[in-house]
Design an enzyme around this catalytic site. Structure first.
Site, PDB file in Angstrom:
ATOM      1  CG  HIS B 271      -4.403   4.323   6.175  1.00 35.00           C
ATOM      2  ND1 HIS B 271      -4.668   3.055   5.741  1.00 35.00           N
ATOM      3  CD2 HIS B 271      -3.465   4.827   5.323  1.00 35.00           C
ATOM      4  CE1 HIS B 271      -3.908   2.792   4.682  1.00 35.00           C
ATOM      5  NE2 HIS B 271      -3.174   3.844   4.398  1.00 35.00           N
ATOM      6  CG  ASP B 331       0.275   5.457   5.248  1.00 29.15           C
ATOM      7  OD1 ASP B 331      -0.194   6.058   6.236  1.00 29.15           O
ATOM      8  OD2 ASP B 331       0.021   4.269   4.988  1.00 29.15           O
ATOM      9  CD  GLU B 332      -1.327   2.998   1.139  1.00 32.04           C
ATOM     10  OE1 GLU B 332      -1.257   2.287   0.126  1.00 32.04           O
ATOM     11  OE2 GLU B 332      -1.738   2.595   2.240  1.00 32.04           O
ATOM     12  CB  VAL B 333      -3.528  11.310   1.734  1.00 31.44           C
ATOM     13  CG1 VAL B 333      -4.781  12.164   1.843  1.00 31.44           C
ATOM     14  CG2 VAL B 333      -2.833  11.188   3.080  1.00 31.44           C
ATOM     15  CG  ASP B 384       3.122   8.164   1.564  1.00 32.26           C
ATOM     16  OD1 ASP B 384       3.864   7.418   2.234  1.00 32.26           O
ATOM     17  OD2 ASP B 384       2.197   7.751   0.862  1.00 32.26           O
TER      18      ASP B 384
END
Lengths: 538, 538
Positions: B271, B331-333, B384
């Protein structure tokens, strides 16, 4: 004048339009993001002309049938000036005498300045922008209004705030004659200011009918001259949650100045709970077994007094609302109360209806349509009336609201095969919200994609975006309506072949949405990104 | 004084509360619609006292540790006066000398007037309303603020506009210490005014944490003192779409006066696309086969320069934002870019990570947490980080955002079993809109209904409502947020047993929504109906 190469786009060289658009957006000014809804024929150039608010003039052409004093166009010039030059503070102190004048010359064939727009009004216009002058020609003042909107969308500012317009030629007309928005002022009351602002935003998308679903079960906010109890007892509040005669006149007058028709709906025999509070013996008393239950159902279709009441009410309504059409509703009638009532059952027997209550509804609607016909009004009714009763006057307009594409397409076929005029609302119930870019569905509707002849297709007079009021009032109406309704606006105005790609429309739609925001309309974002001028204010 | 019969409700006689409520609503004034969120203990009576704006006094109790000059309470008195008396024009000309004075006497145990609210601040208060006086007692000024809000919700007007408050005794405290709202100012820029108004509305629902998801992929609006290029190159616009140091101070200061903490999030290593525009060599260069693709992935975790940059940036952030906590994201890597890069792969090998990129992310996050720990900040990270790496510092707070009830409950169990503090956001992603009364789901969440011991339950520090910004900006934020977020506010503040019925909560929630509208907050309607004072304005 900064360049002189031409690119023609529109009807014949469609792909170039989008090509040009993207180049401009990536390389910075000159910026020509285009017009929403897309004009039928559009020729533009990167040749641009500076505009100065101090040296910009609206003018009537010498051959124009309308001249200064024309309320519609004089008013439009006043409204469009600040829309063209949003940063202009208007004190005139900084006037640069070096600015070259620019004239927007408007010529119309007919002086219909003091009339109301109607179902056959031409909205066709031609707009030609060249150095120092733009010519806007139209048959009617309503067409001139559409052209003014288009012109206003062609004007843009560079990073220093200077105004420009590019060399442009447009010949434009709407694909459908009826392009409406329904607001529901019964489930929630909408302040008059909210309605007026919605009319403004409608004009920015070239909508031309405000369908005012003014009363329904929850409340009766219309203050009737003949039956004042309807609102004093049936509105949410008899003083603060009503539309007075003056409020209604204000809405109609504001709409007229934007070339928008006001189509009132007084829906019956269902959806009338609030009517019963101010008019006794109007609704059907329901029974539980052999005794009255104390509750009421739809309008009572068996009493002569019902039709006397309706004749008087619709006489008033037909005088208050100047439009040639009136919406009579006729949807979602629940038969359980009628069938519980022994008097209704006896009437059914006498009339030979057996136990088929659709025949009773048809009987009722026929009476109501006869009442409004005698008042010289053309009726619009929801599809239920056709579904129950195929023999209805040929000039009645049928309004499709039910179902998925398969079912509304079948209905379009059936109705037009029966020779009836049709209005399509089913795919544009935009009160139904969902997460994501649902405007894409509204854009992808193909209103004429149903089995039928060319003659049948001509019977589809247009479409309507419905914003039912269960979850909507003045707090959230605007961002729910805009720009989602504008997706349908382009479908109803523009050529379908030129606007077949929702992805290609996307950047132009984003730009249009920023224009709405710049005009003070709380139009919600389509996706991640920004507008040069974000919405300000609380 | 108009009556003296008492009904006690709240903790012990819960059913009576709703009984009383309905009687009042049906029979007209006195109207006591109640308080939102519901206080822990609430005893009320139909005995009511008139209030006059001309004879109403906020006062510090003689035993109060805070006295006049206390910025938090002096400011609150100023803000609440017009909220108590919305029709009062304040010219004082019409003062009726016969009005009996009413004193609201505020006493706090500690003079924390110039401090910031923090994670252990008491928000407990007692409020007792009797003839001519109300006593509000609290340990801290933050508790007094909550009590002022409650008092303001007890005051009502009759049909003639006169103000009243009923005899009432309240002992109240929050169920959870962390009751947050996330706003996302990267996917769309939100003007400072919009953030300030959101803080006001948060206080009306007793929210106490503003989680500022200030930067993300699309834009970097935070204007850093140390790295000004981050916003000058990474914001949507370097001048108009940024938060200056002064803007940030204004937000923090406004939040403090409402007893709201500002929790900044600088999410990495994913992000972060916008970060790369102003800071070269920060993001991982992606490869296509053996050559650079020209695109960039997450923050590059293998370079010492990355950690030097982060240490400097977080040092600044830790000084700008006074809160003891900082949100580090995590998050969300997406691992595909890391795995495409030969240098990253070589580093993995050297570190003994094999091809397990979760280890690389854990390595990165460990370094970032160490940086912020050294700055005396407690880290909050998205779930995460725990999922990839169970060994994280015990004081780190884990933020659950994924999944349906089954999966977030399992996660609650796992995390608290590992002894970690947890914050629940998953059921309150209210940017996901749908048609109808979705607030009922938000209300029905049971944050502690997961397998675990009492000790485990104590580790759930609270919950958060998330308003991600893909489809939200200043045009539509307020009606999407309110009153839907307030459903979660009651779940996080009130006793779950007393608030187990969503149907019983409905009329009180409708009334609260009308109070928000009356205060100028565009809170959308819950269903068909009306408010006495509808939203006015465009």
């Amino acid at each position: 004048m900064e360049a002189a190469s031409f690119v023609t786009f529109g009807q014949y060289l469609r792909p170039n339009f989008y090509f040009l658009l993207l180049i401009f957006l990536q390389n910075g000014p000159p910026i020509v993001e285009g017009v929403w809804p897309l004009p039928q024929t559009f020729t533009s150039s990167i040749e641009r002309y500076p505009l100065s608010p101090e040296a910009f003039y609206f003018e009537y052409g010498s051959q124009s049938a309308a001249q200064q004093g024309c309320s519609v166009l004089d008013g439009a010039f006043m409204r469009y000036f600040p829309l063209l030059f949003p940063d202009y503070t208007g004190n005139g102190v900084l006037r640069l005498y070096g600015d070259k004048p620019f004239h927007l010359v408007v010529t119309v064939d007919r002086d219909d300045c003091e009339s109301y727009p109607h179902e056959d009004s031409s909205e066709r216009y031609n707009l030609s922008v060249s150095a120092r002058q733009a010519s806007l020609n139209a048959e009617t003042v309503w067409g001139a209004l559409r052209g003014l909107e288009t012109f206003s969308q062609l004007v843009y500012q560079d990073d220093f705030g200077s105004y420009f317009v590019n060399k442009t030629d447009i010949a434009d007309f709407p694909r459908f004659q009826f392009r409406g928005i329904l607001l529901d002022t019964s489930r929630h009351y909408l302040p008059v200011q909210t309605i007026l602002q919605t009319l403004d935003a409608m004009a920015y998308s070239k909508f031309n009918v405000f369908h005012w679903h003014i009363v329904d079960d929850p409340s009766f906010p219309y203050q009737s001259r003949t039956y004042p109890d309807l609102s004093s007892k049936g509105a949410f509040h008899p003083m603060t949650h009503i539309y007075t005669q003056s409020d209604v006149r204000r809405v109609i007058s504001h709409a007229r100045l934007w070339g928008i028709r006001v189509l009132p709906e007084f829906d019956s025999p269902g959806h009338t709970k609030s009517w019963g509070k101010g008019q006794s013996d109007l609704l059907t008393p329901c029974y539980k077994g052999s005794s009255l239950s104390g509750t009421f159902g739809p309008v009572n279709p068996i009493l002569p007094s019902t039709y006397q009441f309706m004749a008087t009410l619709f006489k008033e309504v037909s005088l208050v609302f100047p439009d040639s059409h009136i919406h009579l509703g006729g949807d979602e009638v629940n038969f359980s109360c009628w069938s519980s009532n022994p008097d209704v059952r006896a009437f059914m027997k006498k009339m030979g209806f057996g136990v088929d209550f659709t025949k009773l509804e048809a009987f009722y609607m026929e009476n109501i349509v006869n009442i409004t016909s005698a008042l010289n009004k053309t009726a619009i009714v929801w599809q239920d009336v056709f579904d129950y009763h195929e023999r209805i006057p040929k000039d009645t307009v049928l309004h499709i609201w039910k179902g998925n594409p398969a079912s509304y397409k079948a209905e379009l076929s059936r109705m037009t095969k029966a020779g009836m005029k049709v209005l399509l609302a089913a795919p544009w119930y935009i009160n139904h919200i969902s997460y994501g870019q649902d405007w894409r569905e509204y854009y992808n509707v193909q209103p004429l994609d149903f089995p039928g002849t060319e003659e049948q297709k001509k019977l589809v007079i247009g479409g309507e975006v419905c914003m039912w009021g269960e979850y909507v009032d003045a707090t959230n109406l605007t961002p729910r309506l805009w720009p989602r309704a504008s997706a349908a606006a382009e479908r109803l105005w523009s050529d379908e072949k030129q606007t077949s790609s929702v992805d290609k429309a996307f950047p132009r739609f984003q730009d249009f949405r920023c224009k709405l925001v710049r005009r003070g309309i709380r139009a919600e974002p389509l996706y991640v990104g920004h507008c040069k001028h974000e919405y300000q204010g609380r």
